[in-house]
Design an enzyme around this catalytic site. Structure first.
Site, PDB file in Angstrom:
ATOM      1  CB  ILE A  51      54.653 -74.818  -8.828  1.00 59.39           C
ATOM      2  CG1 ILE A  51      56.008 -75.514  -8.800  1.00 59.39           C
ATOM      3  CG2 ILE A  51      53.794 -75.241  -7.654  1.00 59.39           C
ATOM      4  CD1 ILE A  51      56.882 -75.074  -7.646  1.00 59.39           C
ATOM      5  CG  HIS A  52      48.477 -73.878 -12.361  1.00 54.11           C
ATOM      6  ND1 HIS A  52      48.552 -72.661 -13.002  1.00 54.11           N
ATOM      7  CD2 HIS A  52      47.162 -74.110 -12.149  1.00 54.11           C
ATOM      8  CE1 HIS A  52      47.343 -72.180 -13.184  1.00 54.11           C
ATOM      9  NE2 HIS A  52      46.468 -73.045 -12.666  1.00 54.11           N
ATOM     10  NE  ARG A  95      47.158 -65.796  -3.443  1.00 59.20           N
ATOM     11  CZ  ARG A  95      46.326 -64.882  -2.982  1.00 59.20           C
ATOM     12  NH1 ARG A  95      46.063 -64.797  -1.715  1.00 59.20           N
ATOM     13  NH2 ARG A  95      45.768 -64.016  -3.789  1.00 59.20           N
ATOM     14  CG  ASP A 127      50.634 -68.328  -0.588  1.00 56.67           C
ATOM     15  OD1 ASP A 127      50.242 -69.507  -0.488  1.00 56.67           O
ATOM     16  OD2 ASP A 127      51.250 -67.900  -1.585  1.00 56.67           O
ATOM     17  NE  ARG A 129      50.012 -70.635  -3.218  1.00 58.73           N
ATOM     18  CZ  ARG A 129      50.200 -69.871  -4.280  1.00 58.73           C
ATOM     19  NH1 ARG A 129      49.880 -70.324  -5.484  1.00 58.73           N
ATOM     20  NH2 ARG A 129      50.704 -68.655  -4.162  1.00 58.73           N
ATOM     21  CE  LYS A 155      53.312 -70.825  -7.386  1.00 57.53           C
ATOM     22  NZ  LYS A 155      52.526 -70.868  -8.642  1.00 57.53           N
TER      23      LYS A 155
END
Length: 195
Positions: A51-52, A95, A127, A129, A155
């Site tokens: 996951i990028h 992020r 963060d 995300r 993640k």
């Protein structure tokens, strides 16, 4: 999150040949990409997955402030070598705070603040995300078991919380240089990244 598959195509790269697939949220029009190799033949073995999150400065401009570009390139090389894998390229710059706020955070880092405090000084989360789109993307690609390429425990937990079977973690230790040493130390010490 509502996200739908839109289109896919062959994508020859300097790292090898991949399939690029675009997914889009029909309401926000936000797009995410899956870069895959070797998934056309069903295989029940765990699939390499990274996951990028998008990093314009690192991925496109080869910034030395982070390790994002080297992580992306090393993952593409690894998947090419293994012959099977997926990169979920999520459009969550900085992020999840966006490019403008990321550059504002960079300016605060230039003044001596670490990456976490810079975000907090901007009244933003360390963060922001989200990973809920990952389950839809992996399901569409037929990936059932994952060997996750990451240093970030969040993640791993996010995928497990989505019901994705994460059977293993592969560390990704690339891109360290004198200009990002403090950044990587902050990720390890304050964000529990596994280096």
């Amino acid at each position: 999150m509502s996200i739908e598959f839109v289109a896919s195509s062959k994508l020859p790269t300097a790292h090898g040949d991949f399939i690029i697939s675009v997914f889009q949220d029909p309401e926000t029009k936000e797009e995410h990409v899956a870069l895959s190799k070797g998934l056309e033949i069903p295989n029940s073995a765990p699939t390499l997955v990274r996951i990028h999150s998008e990093c314009l400065t690192g991925d496109a401009f080869a910034s030395l402030k982070c390790d994002c570009g080297p992580q992306l390139n090393a993952t593409m090389d690894l998947i090419q070598k293994q012959g099977r894998g997926v990169i979920l390229y999520l459009r969550q710059e900085g992020r999840g705070i966006g490019l403008t706020n990321k550059i504002r955070a960079y300016a605060l880092q230039d003044q001596g603040h670490d990456t976490v405090d810079a975000n907090l000084l901007l009244n933003l989360p360390a963060d922001a995300r989200k990973y809920d789109m990952c389950s839809i993307m992996l399901h569409h690609l037929g990936v059932q078991q994952v060997k996750l390429i990451t240093n970030n425990p969040l993640k791993i937990q996010a995928l497990k919380d989505l019901g994705i079977n994460v059977v293993d973690r592969l560390p990704l230790l690339v891109g360290k240089n004198p200009l990002n040493e403090a950044y990587l130390k902050t990720k390890r010490d304050r964000m529990d990244h596994m280096y």
